[in-house]
Write an enzyme that holds these catalytic residues in place. Structure first.
Site: not given
Ligand SMILES: *Cc1c(COP(=O)(O)O)cnc(C)c1O
Length: 381
Positions: A41, A271
């Site tokens: 899957k 950041y």
């Protein structure tokens, strides 16, 4: 499918031989009457559903498992034969499609069984299907005390071949978990009762990777399947199952150095300035970030491999870039050098379990994200 343009610097490589080796390692520790229904899957957890399914069939997998009817239909279009279990059952309007492609949906209500029976009648076919029972996870499945009445009712419907009783464990990865033990007992009792009543249910299954690796409670006896996913790709369902079987990572993720630059002691890196070098140092800027599926939660925690040597991630992972420290690298890596974010480089390796731990997540999420966001190549036969 990812809607991000994959970066030309980044590449996911899938080693199909590793998948086959992991399949063989699992088959080795299973009782001979248990077959494998490899779980492919979600694009085989990011590894490529069709190539992985082909390799698993070639390796001897008795069956495959997908989440949705569409995934099963895609496998059939690529010529994959044998049972394909559809673990989420039938979506709206999908009964005819499931019959047409000879898929084996896991069903949970009389309404589902009736829809499939009608579709089988209309197409003049027999439809394989399974009964999914909730033994204590509270996700999908008919309540355990309703399972036998439903099985008896469904068995009366024309055109159906009910070939399995299935369930799923909530805590299987952790060794000898009491909840897994309870669920297994409920399941084994039901399966035993159904078989006493004459239902053969030869493709019944309970265990995923966790149930295979951590079964001190024992798998239910008799013929059946197991549904391993993550172990086929070289990951563990839970860190506590380490060492029960030898697995190899099937996914490698590489990027490139986009810049190499000095940074002075106390400089702001990335950041939020969450990391400042304690002394003058060298930094490498890697051309991969969270839009490439690399987890932002690995900020200031993960390591990457450059020239076979480990470089720590410094500061926050950005959208397209991540900074690593190159302290102690001699010679200094150069712009364009390969960076390994997952997998082997020389003698060193970053495993999916390791990267998942750094990112405070599970290996499943790592490979799904990386596989969806990047160019992918396959190696192995
Ligand atoms: C995803 C899934 C599996 C495979 O689980 P792994 O832990 O990857 O082995 C098995 N059964 C069901 C119902 C699943 O949803």
């Amino acid at each position: 499918m990812s809607r991000v343009s994959p970066s030309p610097d980044n590449l996911v490589t899938i080693d199909l031989d590793a998948v086959a080796a992991n399949y063989a390692a699992l088959a080795e520790i299973l009782p001979p009457e248990q077959g494998l229904a490899g779980v492919v899957k979600a694009d085989a957890y990011g590894h490529g559903m069709v190539p992985v399914a082909r390799r698993l069939k070639q390796a001897g997998a008795e069956a495959l498992s997908v989440a949705q009817v569409d995934e099963g239909a895609l496998l059939r279009r690529h010529g994959i034969t044998g049972p394909i279990l559809v673990m989420m059952g039938l979506g709206p309007g999908q009964a005819a499609r499931a019959v047409k492609h000879q898929l084996t949906p896991m069903l949970t209500s009389l309404e589902d069984f009736s829809r499939l029976s009608r579709a089988a009648g209309e197409l003049g076919r027999t439809a394989a299907c399974q009964l999914k029972v909730d033994t204590g996870m509270h996700r999908l499945g008919v309540a355990a005390d309703q399972a036998m009445p439903l099985l008896l009712e469904a068995a009366e419907l024309p055109g159906l071949e009910i070939n399995g009783l299935v369930s799923h464990l909530a805590c299987a990865g952790e060794l000898d978990h009491p909840h897994a033990r309870r669920q297994t007992k409920v399941y084994a009792t039901l399966l035993g009762e159904a078989r006493l009543r004459g239902f053969e249910l030869p493709l019944s299954s309970l265990a995923g990777s966790g149930g295979i690796l951590a079964p001190p409670w024992g798998l239910p006896g008799g013929p059946g399947l197991v549904r391993p996913g993550i172990t086929l790709y070289g990951g563990l369902p839970h860190p506590s199952s380490e060492g029960r079987v030898e697995l190899s990572g099937a996914m490698r993720f590489t990027s490139r150095l986009a810049a190499v630059r000095p940074a002075a002691a106390g400089a702001c890196v990335s950041y939020g300035c969450t990391w400042k070098p304690p002394e003058d140092t060298m930094l490498g800027v890697v051309a991969a970030g969270y839009s490439d599926g690399y987890p932002r939660s690995a900020s200031n925690r993960a390591e990457m491999l450059i020239n076979g040597q480990s470089a720590p991630v410094r500061g926050r992972v950005c959208m397209n870039l991540t900074v690593v420290e190159l302290k102690g690298f001699d010679p200094l890596p150069r712009v364009g050098d390969e960076v390994v974010l997952l997998g082997r480089q020389g003698e060193s390796e970053i495993t999916i379990d390791q990267l998942a731990q750094w990112a405070d997540t599970i290996p499943y999420e790592i490979t799904c994200s990386l596989g969806a966001a990047n160019r992918r190549r396959f190696s192995g036969s």
